[in-house]
Design an enzyme around this catalytic site. Sequence first.
Site, mmCIF file in Angstrom:
data_model
loop_
_atom_site.group_PDB
_atom_site.id
_atom_site.type_symbol
_atom_site.label_atom_id
_atom_site.label_comp_id
_atom_site.label_asym_id
_atom_site.label_seq_id
_atom_site.Cartn_x
_atom_site.Cartn_y
_atom_site.Cartn_z
ATOM 1 N N ASP A 1 -2.795 5.129 -3.731
ATOM 2 C CA ASP A 1 -3.250 6.125 -2.760
ATOM 3 C C ASP A 1 -2.121 7.102 -2.462
ATOM 4 O O ASP A 1 -2.312 8.072 -1.739
ATOM 5 C CB ASP A 1 -3.666 5.444 -1.444
ATOM 6 C CG ASP A 1 -5.105 4.962 -1.511
ATOM 7 O OD1 ASP A 1 -5.785 5.243 -2.505
ATOM 8 O OD2 ASP A 1 -5.549 4.296 -0.557
ATOM 9 N N TRP B 1 0.834 -1.203 0.000
ATOM 10 C CA TRP B 1 0.000 0.000 0.000
ATOM 11 C C TRP B 1 0.871 1.257 0.000
ATOM 12 O O TRP B 1 1.858 1.324 0.743
ATOM 13 C CB TRP B 1 -0.932 -0.016 1.230
ATOM 14 C CG TRP B 1 -1.785 1.205 1.305
ATOM 15 C CD1 TRP B 1 -2.739 1.584 0.414
ATOM 16 C CD2 TRP B 1 -1.746 2.219 2.310
ATOM 17 N NE1 TRP B 1 -3.306 2.775 0.792
ATOM 18 C CE2 TRP B 1 -2.712 3.191 1.963
ATOM 19 C CE3 TRP B 1 -0.984 2.411 3.464
ATOM 20 C CZ2 TRP B 1 -2.943 4.331 2.728
ATOM 21 C CZ3 TRP B 1 -1.216 3.550 4.219
ATOM 22 C CH2 TRP B 1 -2.184 4.490 3.853
ATOM 23 N N ASP C 1 -14.091 0.442 -5.809
ATOM 24 C CA ASP C 1 -12.993 0.218 -4.866
ATOM 25 C C ASP C 1 -13.076 -1.193 -4.282
ATOM 26 O O ASP C 1 -14.141 -1.826 -4.291
ATOM 27 C CB ASP C 1 -13.133 1.258 -3.735
ATOM 28 C CG ASP C 1 -11.824 1.562 -3.041
ATOM 29 O OD1 ASP C 1 -10.850 0.829 -3.243
ATOM 30 O OD2 ASP C 1 -11.787 2.548 -2.266
ATOM 31 N N MET C 2 -11.979 -1.692 -3.772
ATOM 32 C CA MET C 2 -11.964 -2.992 -3.090
ATOM 33 C C MET C 2 -10.758 -2.948 -2.161
ATOM 34 O O MET C 2 -9.633 -3.054 -2.606
ATOM 35 C CB MET C 2 -11.828 -4.113 -4.115
ATOM 36 C CG MET C 2 -12.186 -5.475 -3.594
ATOM 37 S SD MET C 2 -10.905 -6.227 -2.634
ATOM 38 C CE MET C 2 -9.695 -6.586 -3.879
ATOM 39 N N ASP D 1 -16.111 7.823 -0.897
ATOM 40 C CA ASP D 1 -16.687 7.052 0.206
ATOM 41 C C ASP D 1 -17.537 7.928 1.144
ATOM 42 O O ASP D 1 -17.235 9.110 1.340
ATOM 43 C CB ASP D 1 -15.504 6.456 0.999
ATOM 44 C CG ASP D 1 -15.930 5.302 1.873
ATOM 45 O OD1 ASP D 1 -17.129 5.047 1.975
ATOM 46 O OD2 ASP D 1 -15.030 4.665 2.457
#
Length: 754
Positions: free
Chosen positions: A524, A186, A464-465, A354
């Site tokens: 991200d 990530w 998204d996931m 979100d």
Amino acid sequence: MIEYKNGVFGLHGEGFSCLLRVNAYGLLEQLHFGRPVRTEDAGAFLCHPGLGWGESVLLKEDDTESCPDGMPLAWSGSGRGDYRESPLELSGVPTDFRYDSHEIIDGIAQMESALPQAKGEAQTLKIKMVQPGGELTLYFSIFGGVLTRRAVLKNTGEQTLQITKIMSSLMDLPGDYEMTTFDGGWIAEMRKHTLPVLQNRVVNESTTGFSSHRHNPGFLLSSPDATEESGTVYGFNLVYSGNHYGAAQKSLQGFIRVVQGISPSNFIKALKPGERFETPEAVMAFSERGFGGMSEKMHRFVNTCIVPKQWQHKLRPVLFNNWEGCMFDFNHRRLVNLAKDAKELGCELFVLDDGWFGKRNSDKAGLGDYDVNKEKLPYGLSGLAKKINSMGMEFGLWFEPESVNPDSDLYRAHPDWALTDSFTPLLSRNQLLLDLSKRQVRDYIVEKVGFTLDSAPITYVKWDMNRHSVALGAKAHEYILGLYEVLDRIFTPRPRVLLESCSSGGNRFDLGMLCFGPQVWASDDTDPIERLTIQGNLSYLYPQSTMGAHVSAAPHAQTLRTTPLSTRGNVSFFGCLGYELDLKHLLKLEREQIKEQIAFYKKYREVFQFGTFRRLQRGWQVTKGKTALAATFRTVLPAAPGYETLALRDLEEEKCYQFSTFAQKLRIGQFGSLVKHVAPVDLDPNGMILRTADRLITMPDGNQKLTASGAALMAGVRLLPLFRGTGYDKNQRTLTDFGSDLYIIEEVETLENT
Ligand code: DGJ
């Protein structure tokens, strides 16, 4: 072109040939995959083992030509004398498929399952191989400069077969190569690692259930002397979003066996009599023009054969996404204000991320309940979307349909829809994966997302996931098939919707997802210096048009690094540009700069998104028609740097070009107390005057303009000097650490100033 001559299959694509032959034993030999040759040249690639290698297993005693372990093959058995890696394993039962028949087809051979596949102008070779109780069909398709392969196994016997491993492709390549993989995690996707391929196996595998940021499915094999422009490079990828496996290993005889397919880890498929199993499609490209040549082929393939037809070469909008600016904290008014600002800056699409549904006010609850949160959005999605449309912007929406929070109405109603195993469920980000192998779950997602998309003018979806599930186990492949079915049912009937997939950034950046939506949120991590690695390494296998690239606030949420706004823009230009920050805190001069960035990007968007991409020594270049754009990026600036030369690519030697800087500005504040050297009065670096000046005044940074031939620009244009500790000069490039420059190179009629 695919032909069959004297027992040899010649597969000839743009810049490559692949020769296969069925040998006397019915095994499929991989004679050649590399630079273009004639089918009739097959004899040059035959292996003559002579006396063979001492310990070999022979298919026919006394015939040293019958040793499977020493043959370069395009498929092989297991437990039958080839001790190298096998492509197919049936739970310990040997496999030994031999040639039966073949067919050459114009076009592609349609997949039988929900797996996506490359589409477009193609020719396909279908080879049927058989063994008692089984039939194996190997497909080879040529799409321009790219070769794809897949396999279908049919149980023709009376017993159930337990498939524990089945690859899409196997090939043996002669020579010395290094294997490059793209690994990470990530906010740290696509770290490039290179290892020589020797007799120990080099593996690129994902076992999280998804293609993953840990190891992107794409990998490369390159000759040790390969550069961006020269040397042999093979690129490999897989049209698949689940667990993948790619491996390379050298044999004693000097062939590198390369296999690609679904990861055998936790894989088991019971194939009942009469049933068929098909593998995902493996992709490979050969280049003798180095890494750049390979990337060019892969880019063209993705842009024309992978992404959905309606998005091929279609310009993508400049978007504004509210996530980094708001997180979960927003309401109708705040969004409308943001949208007004975004519109004024030049954004074309407003994306609500979100937090718009159920009790989703943090990541602890609400996932799964896609009913609008009326407290935040009293006019509903349709009220908000229409308002945004009335400002002249499109509206887009975020979903995370594959997961559920235990604290949600969905989970309370259907706890059995979440993937679990016999252990206590392990959560991550407070969520579980839904079991997409279940029809009711798929129907729920299709209905909920579909209903929402039809309830308001929504033209973009961020899918998204965020979390994988340890409970996926042997269901991983079925899950992915379920996902593909869902995506197909939602988006095929709604071709207007631009789908950008996302998985905590680039945790599912693969060709499978790109078959449904043409772009992926690359990471991200929006720090441009990190993005140099992420986007730069993605560019080996994926074109710029597939990468969501946003400008965000500095210091960056992911690294705390402060970078110039110009660099944030310059890096994001080489992808699908977006902005993702709280606009209300922008200074006037930052607003002006962003307006200029967006206007500039729109002017050259086609070149940025679809131009030929090159990795340069210190930057990137894109070229389309008469225009090229090149950026040079700096990380840490050394003291007293020497001259820099920028050697461009892809220009026409004889033509004239104007070379000019995309003008950038310097903030007074970045000079701190050094301002005293240029200001007539003594100013306090922390005082009001300087702080105010920093908000209002900018100074031009070195702008270069010249006209030269393509030959000269490709030989290397001398850039203006960098800051050398001796003061401000508008004819130098004063940008500091993490600075960058962007140049516009446009074809002109005559040489003006040389
Ligand atoms: C992870 C994504 O990568 C982010 O961009 C954002 O959409 C969040 N999820 C929202 O939860």
